[in-house]
Design an enzyme around this catalytic site. Structure first.
Site, PDB file in Angstrom:
ATOM      1  N   ASP A  56       0.838  -1.198   0.000  1.00 28.89           N
ATOM      2  CA  ASP A  56       0.000   0.000   0.000  1.00 28.89           C
ATOM      3  C   ASP A  56       0.877   1.254   0.000  1.00 28.89           C
ATOM      4  O   ASP A  56       1.452   1.616   1.027  1.00 28.89           O
ATOM      5  CB  ASP A  56      -0.911  -0.024   1.235  1.00 28.89           C
ATOM      6  N   GLU A 135      30.970  11.043   5.366  1.00 28.19           N
ATOM      7  CA  GLU A 135      31.413  11.057   6.755  1.00 28.19           C
ATOM      8  C   GLU A 135      30.245  11.461   7.660  1.00 28.19           C
ATOM      9  O   GLU A 135      30.176  12.590   8.142  1.00 28.19           O
ATOM     10  CB  GLU A 135      32.585  12.029   6.911  1.00 28.19           C
ATOM     11  N   GLU A 137      28.196  11.995  10.885  1.00 21.61           N
ATOM     12  CA  GLU A 137      28.439  12.127  12.327  1.00 21.61           C
ATOM     13  C   GLU A 137      27.125  11.925  13.076  1.00 21.61           C
ATOM     14  O   GLU A 137      26.042  12.116  12.518  1.00 21.61           O
ATOM     15  CB  GLU A 137      29.032  13.505  12.631  1.00 21.61           C
ATOM     16  N   GLU A 218      34.103  12.583  17.931  1.00 23.33           N
ATOM     17  CA  GLU A 218      34.046  13.860  17.234  1.00 23.33           C
ATOM     18  C   GLU A 218      34.230  15.017  18.225  1.00 23.33           C
ATOM     19  O   GLU A 218      34.473  14.803  19.398  1.00 23.33           O
ATOM     20  CB  GLU A 218      32.739  13.998  16.448  1.00 23.33           C
ATOM     21  N   GLU A 225      31.995   9.514  14.972  1.00 27.97           N
ATOM     22  CA  GLU A 225      32.038   9.281  13.532  1.00 27.97           C
ATOM     23  C   GLU A 225      32.659   7.922  13.252  1.00 27.97           C
ATOM     24  O   GLU A 225      33.636   7.529  13.913  1.00 27.97           O
ATOM     25  CB  GLU A 225      32.843  10.366  12.814  1.00 27.97           C
ATOM     26  N   HIS A 274      30.024  15.216   5.512  1.00 27.25           N
ATOM     27  CA  HIS A 274      30.858  15.653   4.407  1.00 27.25           C
ATOM     28  C   HIS A 274      30.805  14.615   3.288  1.00 27.25           C
ATOM     29  O   HIS A 274      30.882  13.414   3.548  1.00 27.25           O
ATOM     30  CB  HIS A 274      32.299  15.857   4.870  1.00 27.25           C
ATOM     31  N   ARG A 344      39.448  23.795   5.861  1.00 31.07           N
ATOM     32  CA  ARG A 344      38.197  23.234   6.354  1.00 31.07           C
ATOM     33  C   ARG A 344      37.120  24.285   6.624  1.00 31.07           C
ATOM     34  O   ARG A 344      36.000  23.939   6.979  1.00 31.07           O
ATOM     35  CB  ARG A 344      38.459  22.407   7.624  1.00 31.07           C
ATOM     36  N   GLU A 362      35.414  17.614  -1.753  1.00 33.07           N
ATOM     37  CA  GLU A 362      34.676  17.316  -0.517  1.00 33.07           C
ATOM     38  C   GLU A 362      33.691  18.453  -0.258  1.00 33.07           C
ATOM     39  O   GLU A 362      34.100  19.580   0.039  1.00 33.07           O
ATOM     40  CB  GLU A 362      35.628  17.155   0.668  1.00 33.07           C
ATOM     41  N   ARG A 364      31.138  20.077   2.109  1.00 35.96           N
ATOM     42  CA  ARG A 364      31.105  19.969   3.558  1.00 35.96           C
ATOM     43  C   ARG A 364      29.805  20.456   4.204  1.00 35.96           C
ATOM     44  O   ARG A 364      29.626  20.311   5.406  1.00 35.96           O
ATOM     45  CB  ARG A 364      32.295  20.748   4.157  1.00 35.96           C
TER      46      ARG A 364
END
Length: 473
Positions: A56, A135, A137, A218, A225, A274, A344, A362, A364
Site C-alpha cells: 500500500d 562522513e 556524524e 568527534e 564518527e 561531508h 576546512r 569534498e 562539507r
C-alpha cells in the site's frame, strides 16, 4: 553477514538450503527513512523478482493517494545480507519501488532516482562512474525525552559524557573524566567513553559487508564518527542505510540512543555529513589534472556547478529545519560557498592526495538528516551542470574564511539560512535536476510538499526561548 549473491535464482536456493524463515524487504521513503515489509521465505519465487511484492503506497508520506495506492517492491537479490539483530534468521533485501500500471520505476522512489542519475552520467560522455565517500556524524545519549503539547514544549537529554553532569551524584559514582565543550577531538578513554560502542558498530557493519577504515570521537561531547570507505553513488547510499540501521541498533542494545539529528545540542558542534565525490571515465579519474591543487578543468567546473546550485541543493543536503541550527558560523559548519585545498572553513575542500586516483572534491555543508539517494543524485546533477556549462568557481580562498574582514566577507556567497529559503531556492532552480528525467517536477513537488509541512510545523510552534525573551514584553 554479507551473502555475495548474484542472482534471484541463487538467492532462492540460499534461503531454501539454509532454511531461512524470513526475508525483510527494505525500501527508503522520501525523507530518507528505511521502511520494511517482512515476507515468509516460502512465499517468494522467481516472479517475486519480476512482478514484485505488492504493498500500500498510501501508507508512505509523500507517495500515493488512497484511491491509487497499489505499488510493487522489486527486490535486488545482489543486496542480500543477514540481519544481525533479528531473533529469527532474516535476510535483508534492498528494494526498488515500481509503478504497477507502467512497469517502470516509481518516479518518487529515491533509489530509482539514484539509478537514473548514474545512467544520466554515462549518457553525458563526461564519465561512467561517480564515487561518493561520506562522513556521517552522530550523537549518542543515555536518555532522551521530548514533549510538544498545547501547554508544554520541552526536550531533555542525558549523556555520561555531557559537560553538564560534572557535578551530578550518580549511584555508581561520578567518574569525572569527560570532554568539555568542543573538547572531544581526540582524547583517549576514559574521557572517550564511546570507544567500545563505536568498535562494536564498526564490527557489525563489516559483518554486513560495509568497508570501514576507522572510528573516532568527534568534536562535541557524545558525538562520534565511523569511517566508511567510498563506493559508487548507489552503493554508498545503500551503505549509509545499513550504517544508520546498525548505529541505531547497536546503541539500542547497549541501552543508549543514537541520533543523526544535525544539531541536538546548543552551544556545541552539530553533526555533518561531508560528501567526497569524484567522476571517473574508462577507469581514469576525470578530476585529476594540472590546475589548482592538481585538479582538472572539469573538476573546477564541477565545483562551480555545486556552488551555483548550492542553495537549491540545500533542500536535499540539509533537509530539516534543524539543519540550519548547524549551518551557522563558529561551530566548524561551512556556510561560505568557496573552495580551497585542505581549508576546512570552505564549503568545498580539496583533500590532499598525491595519487591522481585520489583527486576528489569534498562538499562539507550536507548533514546526515539527508536522504542519501536524493542528496547524492542532486549534487552529481549540479556538478555535471557545471561541467556542461563550464561554470568556473573563481579563485580559491586559502585563508581562514571565518576571519575575513567584513568587506571581503560580504562578497562570498553563503548557503541557505533556513529550510524555507532552501525550498524557495529549489522551486526557482530545478531545471538542472530534470535533465535526463533524473528528477521530475512531480517528484520535486511532492518532496517539497512534505518539507513545507515541516516548515509550517516548526514556524507555528512557540519555542521555550521565546517565552524567555518575550513573555514579559
Amino acid at each position: 553477514m554479507s551473502l555475495n549473491i548474484n542472482s534471484p535464482a541463487e538467492f532462492l536456493k540460499f534461503i531454501k538450503d539454509e532454511e531461512t524463515p524470513f526475508v525483510d524487504m527494505r525500501f527508503t521513503d522520501p525523507r530518507g527513512k528505511w521502511q520494511h515489509l517482512t515476507m515468509c521465505s516460502d512465499a517468494l519465487d522467481d516472479d517475486s523478482f519480476e512482478d514484485g511484492i505488492m504493498f500500500d503506497g498510501s501508507s508512505i508520506a509523500g507517495w500515493k493517494a488512497i484511491n491509487d495506492s497499489d505499488m510493487a517492491l522489486i527486490p535486488d537479490a545482489t543486496t542480500a545480507v543477514m540481519d544481525p539483530f533479528a531473533a529469527q534468521p532474516t535476510v535483508i533485501l534492498f528494494c526498488d519501488v515500481m509503478e504497477p500500471t507502467t512497469g517502470q520505476g516509481y518516479e518518487r522512489d529515491p533509489r530509482s532516482v539514484a539509478k537514473k542519475a548514474q545512467i544520466y552520467l554515462s549518457s553525458t560522455g563526461i564519465g561512467d562512474t561517480s564515487y561518493f565517500g561520506i562522513e556521517p556524524e552522530f550523537f549518542v545519549f543515555d536518555d532522551v525525552r521530548y514533549q510538544v503539547d498545547m501547554n508544554k514544549v520541552s526536550y531533555e537529554f542525558e549523556s555520561e559524557e555531557g559537560p553538564y553532569v560534572t557535578g551530578r551524584i550518580f549511584d555508581e559514582g561520578n567518574h569525572g573524566h569527560r570532554p568539555g565543550v568542543k573538547g572531544g577531538y581526540f582524547p583517549v578513554p576514559p574521557v572517550d567513553a564511546g570507544y567500545d560502542l563505536r568498535a562494536e558498530m564498526v564490527t557489525v557493519m563489516k559483518e554486513m559487508g560495509l568497508k570501514m577504515d576507522k572510528h573516532h570521537h568527534e568534536v562535541a561531547p557524545s558525538q562520534h564518527e565511523l569511517g566508511m570507505v567510498f563506493d559508487t553513488l548507489l552503493q554508498t547510499a545503500d551503505n549509509l542505510q545499513i550504517n544508520k540501521y546498525v548505529t541505531h541498533m547497536v546503541a539500542h542494545t547497549y541501552g543508549k540512543t543514537a541520533s543523526f539529528m544535525p544539531k541536538p545540542v546548543i552551544g556545541d558542534n552539530g553533526s555533518g555529513m561531508h560528501a567526497n565525490q569524484s567522476v571517473w571515465k574508462d577507469g581514469k579519474p576525470v578530476f585529476a589534472g594540472s590546475g589548482y591543487a592538481d585538479l582538472s578543468d572539469n573538476a573546477l567546473y564541477y565545483i562551480g556547478g555545486i556552488i551555483k546550485h548550492a542553495r537549491s541543493l540545500n533542500a536535499f543536503t540539509n533537509p530539516s529545519t534543524n539543519s540550519y541550527k548547524r549551518l551557522i558560523p563558529g561551530f566548524e559548519a561551512p556556510v561560505l560557498l568557496a573552495y580551497s585545498a585542505r581549508n576546512r572553513s570552505a564549503s568545498c575542500r580539496i583533500p590532499f592526495a598525491t595519487n591522481p586516483a585520489g583527486k576528489r572534491v569534498e562538499i562539507r555543508f550536507p548533514d546526515p538528516s539527508a536522504n542519501p539517494y536524493l542528496a547524492f543524485s542532486a549534487m552529481l546533477m549540479a556538478g555535471l551542470d557545471g561541467i556542461q556549462n563550464k561554470i568556473h568557481p573563481g579563485d580559491a580562498m586559502d585563508k581562514d574564511l571565518y576571519d575575513l574582514p567584513p568587506e571581503e566577507l560580504k562578497e562570498v556567497p553563503t548557503v541557505c539560512g533556513s529550510l524555507r529559503q532552501a525550498l524557495e531556492s529549489l522551486d526557482n532552480d530545478r531545471e538542472y535536476l530534470k535533465k535526463g528525467d533524473v528528477f521530475t517536477d512531480d517528484m520535486i513537488d511532492s518532496y517539497m510538499s512534505l518539507k513545507w509541512e515541516e516548515v509550517y510545523n516548526f514556524e507555528h510552534t512557540p519555542h521555550p526561548v521565546e517565552f524567555m525573551m518575550y513573555y514579559s514584553v
